[in-house]
Every structure is written in structure tokens, then in C-alpha cells.
Design an enzyme around this catalytic site. Structure first.
Site, PDB file in Angstrom:
ATOM      1  N   MET A 348      40.396  45.835  33.501  1.00  0.00           N
ATOM      2  CA  MET A 348      39.267  44.907  33.377  1.00  0.00           C
ATOM      3  C   MET A 348      39.813  43.494  33.232  1.00  0.00           C
ATOM      4  O   MET A 348      40.352  43.124  32.196  1.00  0.00           O
ATOM      5  CB  MET A 348      38.393  45.258  32.167  1.00  0.00           C
ATOM      6  CG  MET A 348      37.116  44.449  32.078  1.00  0.00           C
ATOM      7  SD  MET A 348      36.064  45.019  30.710  1.00  0.00           S
ATOM      8  CE  MET A 348      34.601  44.001  30.986  1.00  0.00           C
ATOM      9  N   GLY A 351      43.080  41.832  37.685  1.00  0.00           N
ATOM     10  CA  GLY A 351      43.322  41.613  39.111  1.00  0.00           C
ATOM     11  C   GLY A 351      43.661  40.165  39.414  1.00  0.00           C
ATOM     12  O   GLY A 351      43.277  39.246  38.690  1.00  0.00           O
ATOM     13  N   CYS A 354      40.604  38.035  39.811  1.00  0.00           N
ATOM     14  CA  CYS A 354      39.575  38.289  38.797  1.00  0.00           C
ATOM     15  C   CYS A 354      39.715  37.311  37.631  1.00  0.00           C
ATOM     16  O   CYS A 354      40.830  37.052  37.157  1.00  0.00           O
ATOM     17  CB  CYS A 354      39.709  39.730  38.291  1.00  0.00           C
ATOM     18  SG  CYS A 354      38.414  40.211  37.128  1.00  0.00           S
ATOM     19  N   ASP A 387      44.393  50.177  37.856  1.00  0.00           N
ATOM     20  CA  ASP A 387      43.746  49.292  38.832  1.00  0.00           C
ATOM     21  C   ASP A 387      43.872  47.838  38.398  1.00  0.00           C
ATOM     22  O   ASP A 387      43.242  47.412  37.433  1.00  0.00           O
ATOM     23  CB  ASP A 387      42.272  49.695  38.969  1.00  0.00           C
ATOM     24  CG  ASP A 387      41.488  48.739  39.852  1.00  0.00           C
ATOM     25  OD1 ASP A 387      42.103  48.090  40.718  1.00  0.00           O
ATOM     26  OD2 ASP A 387      40.262  48.638  39.671  1.00  0.00           O
ATOM     27  N   GLY A 388      44.686  47.063  39.122  1.00  0.00           N
ATOM     28  CA  GLY A 388      44.798  45.635  38.845  1.00  0.00           C
ATOM     29  C   GLY A 388      46.136  45.252  38.249  1.00  0.00           C
ATOM     30  O   GLY A 388      46.792  46.042  37.563  1.00  0.00           O
ATOM     31  N   TYR A 435      41.204  36.310  51.050  1.00  0.00           N
ATOM     32  CA  TYR A 435      41.128  37.347  50.012  1.00  0.00           C
ATOM     33  C   TYR A 435      40.218  36.832  48.921  1.00  0.00           C
ATOM     34  O   TYR A 435      40.284  35.662  48.536  1.00  0.00           O
ATOM     35  CB  TYR A 435      42.527  37.634  49.458  1.00  0.00           C
ATOM     36  CG  TYR A 435      42.551  38.584  48.277  1.00  0.00           C
ATOM     37  CD1 TYR A 435      42.014  39.860  48.381  1.00  0.00           C
ATOM     38  CD2 TYR A 435      43.117  38.205  47.059  1.00  0.00           C
ATOM     39  CE1 TYR A 435      42.048  40.737  47.317  1.00  0.00           C
ATOM     40  CE2 TYR A 435      43.157  39.077  45.986  1.00  0.00           C
ATOM     41  CZ  TYR A 435      42.621  40.343  46.113  1.00  0.00           C
ATOM     42  OH  TYR A 435      42.655  41.210  45.048  1.00  0.00           O
ATOM     43  N   ARG A 465      28.399  45.357  40.963  1.00  0.00           N
ATOM     44  CA  ARG A 465      29.589  45.667  40.173  1.00  0.00           C
ATOM     45  C   ARG A 465      29.586  44.921  38.848  1.00  0.00           C
ATOM     46  O   ARG A 465      30.115  45.408  37.851  1.00  0.00           O
ATOM     47  CB  ARG A 465      30.843  45.297  40.980  1.00  0.00           C
ATOM     48  CG  ARG A 465      32.129  45.785  40.332  1.00  0.00           C
ATOM     49  CD  ARG A 465      33.329  45.547  41.229  1.00  0.00           C
ATOM     50  NE  ARG A 465      34.420  46.431  40.842  1.00  0.00           N
ATOM     51  CZ  ARG A 465      35.266  46.169  39.859  1.00  0.00           C
ATOM     52  NH1 ARG A 465      35.145  45.057  39.175  1.00  0.00           N
ATOM     53  NH2 ARG A 465      36.227  47.025  39.556  1.00  0.00           N
ATOM     54  N   GLY A 537      65.474  37.513  34.280  1.00  0.00           N
ATOM     55  CA  GLY A 537      65.302  38.639  35.190  1.00  0.00           C
ATOM     56  C   GLY A 537      64.754  38.260  36.542  1.00  0.00           C
ATOM     57  O   GLY A 537      64.602  39.130  37.413  1.00  0.00           O
TER      58      GLY A 537
END
Length: 551
Positions: A348, A351, A354, A387-388, A435, A465, A537
Site C-alpha cells: 500500500m 509503488g 503511487c 506488490d510494489g 507509465y 480501486r 553498496g
């Protein structure tokens, strides 16, 4: 023996630290086991203790290396995506209108993953995409497109453009289970000058057929020996009952990991729907098209709307697997698991396109979300999708190490050839593709969901959504932008999979199942990263560099 100023000190052993006795090097492993009670790094519970470390994202930690005793090619990536369906690779594409339509869904399935077709379109358009996925690769094609003798060459060309293939059987009545009289191929119609001529004037009548009851192995053998592109399966009266395609044989050779149903050999297809009453009719349309997995698409899945939809689907479509979400807490997950979901989608606001966490002040860092929810869901046998927040191979590895069975990617795949939309050149002269987040104003105002009909703007996937259907003023929870060209997923996804295999090799785990078990047992260890460690890194100290990911 140690050297002092270039001279061999034959009688002296110099310890590296004063006051320490030098030990026999052959006892190093036993000494470690007996004397070092604490392993390097942290176990997963300590790492993701929010009271101590706060909520972590993928960039906040690393997985410590293990022992390599096998080649990377031996690493098995098969994993469940729902209670009943497993995949040979753990990669899913997101149900976004700039990421997954039929082309992406087809190629993700061919590569062993799964593409979830978006629902920011009419139900008929979405169902048509599902049909294209289900028809693309089959064992026996049980419902082939059949032409009648009256079909014209022009109509055959239009069917080729619609379906993406040009080989059609011709029967006396133009329907399945009627007498086969010929086959039409792309070569037959490609350069034919008169589009009004019937297909019977150009069709091939020298056919190789196989009798009904022929097994798939036997049919493949017949087709392999023939020089034909299609093998019609006919009954005793020469009525066509099914079809086998040579191109499918070649796909089986080129795509051995393809996600297919064992009984029909069709590609597995998933699609998203909302949780509104009208989505029940959409679901019926998708089920009729052959849908295998339905994904309930909501930014906050813990709602009465989704719980009722889950129960409706399980009662009315028992053969359809349901993935619920999105969730980030165990309390959210518990309600959906109790309702009967076959899988959960976790995330949530993480993304790349998002802004839910920023605008709504609601959400959770993705690493904390994945570990807590997947640990809980595992107790009930429910696989989870991370997801994301996936920006590279390392994030995929971390999501899987934290307990997710699969990972879902949006922005990472949006720049590929198979994603919807056209390429264009950015102001910097780079090749990019559009996108957008499904919570962006552009997505929420898109009228494709109703095919331009009256009231269509109220029924699009973006509003549904984010529970914004009745809002007079839209509040964006996503942005619109562009992503760099990544080429075809047929090259990019294998790169991701190879990187995943090499990472598991470094960790010392031969499968995703072994990785999850190693994490829970505390054998796989982690380390927190400071800001300086993250900088160390990454690429640093170079005047310039070219970051080419694969060749």
C-alpha cells in the site's frame, strides 16, 4: 609460515593479535560451532522488529551470504501463486493499463510467470484479451475459429488481424463438428489479389488429419513428421472436433517454463476486477472467456465490499481462484482469509507511481508489510504476492526472502515492448514509454472502462480501486510519467530470473522453498544498512560509468 622482512622465520609463529594463541587451521569450523554462540547478522524476527528498527523497506537491509555447493542453474524457482495453482517462476505483472494487456499476459505466462490483465476498459474488451491469452498456446485447440465456404479472402485477413494467427479450418457449415473440406493459411491469402473471392478458391485440400481419440503425444508426433502447420482432429465422419498447431510445438521448445493448465495445456490467465455490484457481471463475462484467476483490485482490501465479493465468487465460481488485497497488516489479511481468498496481494503506497502514503498518510513500508502478512497467511496455506517497490533483482530476492511466494512488478515492466502504448522520445533524447499509477488523475478520468458510453467516467478502474466513484473532486493517489525503454520481456525477464538464481546461490539456497524455510529457522541471516552502507553498496567513486544490466 609467516615471513619477516622477506626472511623465513622457521621457528616463529607470529599471532595477528597479541596475547592470542594460534590454533590449528583444520579446526576452524569446529571452533566456530563451539565458541561462537551468536551467528553473524540478525534473524528475520529481530531485523523486522518495528519497535526497535521502525518500518523497513527493501533498501534498509541485506541478506548475508551462505555456502555455495551447487551451480546457479540448479536453483528451482517454482512457487505457488494461489492455493491451487503454482508457477515455475515467481514473477507477476501488475494489472495497470500501462503494463498488462494480452501481449504482456501471454509473454509473462510463456516465461513461467503470470500477467494480470487490467480492468480500465470495458468488460467485453477485457474478456477479449482473456480469450487471446487462452487461445495463444494450446495442446488441442478445442474451440478453433472455423470458416464457412462463403467466407471471403478479405474476411479471412480481418480474422488474422483480430486473432494474431492465420490458419483456419474450412467446413461445410462453418461451424465446429461439421465436415472438414479444407484449410486456409496465411500463405494462401497473403498475396491474393481479389479480396472478394471465397476462401474455397485458395484453400488447401491436401490435408493431414488425425482421428478423434488421438493422444496429445501421438498428435504431436504426426504433426512433427508432416510439413503442415495445423493438424485437424476429425471423427469417423470427417467432422472436425479440434485442432493442433505446429507453432505451439515450437513454443513448447522455446518456452519450457510456460505457465499452463495440465489438462488443456492452455496458458494460465489472470485478470483484475473491482468490488462494485457491476463487477459481478464483468466477472461472468471473464469466466465465460476462460479466466483462471481473478484478482480483486483495491488499494485497501479490508472492506465489506471485497469480503462480500470474495464470498460471492467462492459460492458461484468454485473453479475460479481469488487473490484478494491489497493488505499490509495481519488484521486486514485475517478478514480476507476468513472470507475464503486463495491468495493475498501485499502493498500500500510502495509503488513507483503511487503517492498514497504521502497524500493519505496511510500505508506501511513494504518489507515490514510483506514479512508480517505473509508469516500470518502461511499459517492458513495462503500464498502472498509482494506488490510494489520492486526496482531491481535484489528487491525481488528480498521480497521472496521475507515470505512472499511471488512478486508483482509494474514500473519495472512498463518500458518493455509488450506493455501497452507507444514509445516516444523524451526531452533528453531517450526512448521512453508512458507509465501512470492507477490512482493518477489521468487514470481516474480515463473513459475507456465504459467504452465512451454515458456515465463511463464513473465506472473506470482507477476510481473503483481508490473508492472514488462518487467523489465530485478527485484526489490523486498516483502520478503519470514515463519509463526508459527496456526492450522485450523475452530478454528482460530471463535476466531477472538468472539474477534471482545467482542470488539464491550466493545465499546458499537451492529453491525458493528452501529460502523461506532457512529464513524461518534463522539459518538465513540479515544485516541492517545505514545510509553510508547503502551508498557504499551502489556505484561510487567513478568519473563516469555505463550501467549495462545484461547482454
Amino acid at each position: 609460515m609467516p615471513l619477516t622482512n622477506g626472511d623465513l622465520a622457521a621457528t616463529t609463529k607470529t599471532p595477528l593479535a597479541a596475547g592470542q594463541e594460534l590454533l590449528d587451521h583444520t579446526t576452524a569450523v569446529d571452533f566456530l560451532a563451539n565458541e561462537y554462540k551468536h551467528q553473524d547478522g540478525l534473524d528475520i524476527q529481530t531485523l523486522l522488529d518495528s519497535k526497535t528498527h521502525g518500518g523497513l523497506t527493501y533498501n534498509d537491509f541485506l541478506v548475508l551470504p551462505g555456502y555455495i555447493g551447487f551451480p546457479a542453474s540448479d536453483v528451482a524457482l517454482d512457487t505457488p501463486v494461489t492455493k491451487r495453482i503454482s508457477l515455475k517462476t515467481p514473477l507477476l505483472s501488475s494489472p495497470m493499463d500501462t503494463v498488462t494487456e494480452h501481449s504482456m499476459a501471454i509473454h509473462m505466462a510463456l516465461l513461467g510467470g503470470l500477467g494480470v490483465i487490467h480492468h480500465n476498459c470495458s468488460a467485453e474488451d477485457q474478456a477479449e484479451m482473456v480469450r487471446k491469452v487462452k487461445r495463444f498456446e494450446n495442446g488441442f485447440i478445442l474451440d478453433p475459429v472455423v470458416l464457412s465456404p462463403e467466407t471471403t479472402v478479405g474476411e479471412a485477413k480481418q480474422l488474422k488481424e483480430k486473432w494474431g494467427f492465420g490458419g483456419f479450418p474450412v467446413t461445410e457449415n462453418g461451424i465446429l463438428r461439421s465436415k472438414l473440406i479444407g484449410m486456409i493459411t496465411t500463405r494462401d491469402i497473403q498475396f491474393h489479389p481479389d479480396l472478394n473471392d471465397p476462401v474455397t478458391s485458395v484453400m488447401s485440400t491436401d490435408l493431414v488429419t488425425a482421428p478423434s481419440g488421438t493422444t496429445l503425444t501421438e498428435a504431436n508426433a504426426v504433426l512433427s513428421k508432416s510439413k503442415k502447420g495445423k493438424l485437424p482432429i476429425v471423427d469417423s465422419d470427417h467432422n472436425i472436433v479440434s485442432l493442433l498447431s505446429r507453432s505451439d510445438l515450437m513454443k513448447n521448445l522455446h518456452y519450457p517454463l510456460a505457465s499452463k493448465l495440465p489438462h488443456s495445456k492452455q496458458l494460465i490467465c489472470a485478470a483484475a476486477i473491482g468490488t462494485r455490484p457491476e463487477d459481478k457481471q464483468r466477472l461472468q463475462t471473464l469466466a465465460d472467456a476462460g479466466l483462471d484467476i481473478v484478482v480483486l483490485d483495491s488499494s485497501q482490501g479490508n472492506s465489506i465490499f471485497q469480503i462480500e465479493m470474495i464470498k460471492f465468487i467462492k459460492d458461484n465460481y468454485p473453479g475460479l481462484d481469488v487473490i484478494g488485497g491489497n493488505v499490509v497488516t495481519v488484521a486486514q489479511a485475517a478478514n480476507l482469509i476468513a472470507a475464503g481468498v486463495d491468495g493475498l496481494r501485499i502493498g500500500m503506497g510502495s509503488g513507483s507511481a503511487c503517492i498514497t502514503q504521502e497524500v493519505m498518510a496511510v500505508g506501511r513500508p513494504q518489507a515490514a508489510s510483506v514479512f508480517n502478512v505473509s508469516s500470518f497467511a502461511a499459517r492458513f496455506g495462503v500464498p502472498c504476492v509482494a506488490d510494489g517497490g520492486i526496482q531491481n533483482v535484489g528487491h525481488i530476492v528480498k521480497g521472496l526472502a521475507l515470505g512472499a511466494s511471488t512478486v508483482m512488478m509494474g514500473g519495472l515492466l512498463a518500458g518493455t515492448t509488450e506493455s501497452p502504448g507507444n514509445y516516444f522520445v523524451s526531452h533528453e533524447g531517450k526512448l521512453v514509454k508512458a507509465y501512470r499509477g492507477m490512482g493518477s488523475i489521468d487514470a481516474m478520468e480515463d473513459k475507456k472502462a465504459g467504452s465512451g458510453a454515458k456515465g463511463a467516467i464513473k465506472s473506470d478502474a482507477g476510481k473503483a480501486r481508490y473508492f472514488s466513484e462518487g467523489d465530485r473532486l478527485l484526489v490523486a493517489q498516483g502520478v503519470s510519467g514515463s519509463v526508459l525503454d527496456r526492450g522485450s520481456v523475452t530478454k528482460f525477464v530471463p535476466y531477472l530470473l538468472a539474477g534471482l538464481q545467482h542470488s539464491l546461490q550466493d545465499i546458499g539456497m537451492k529453491s525458493l522453498k528452501a529460502l523461506r524455510e532457512g529464513v524461518l529457522k534463522g539459518d538465513v541471516r540479515f544485516e541492517l544498512r545505514t545510509v553510508s552502507a547503502q551508498a557504499e553498496g551502489n556505484v561510487h567513486g567513478l568519473h563516469s560509468f555505463d550501467k549495462k544490466l545484461y547482454s
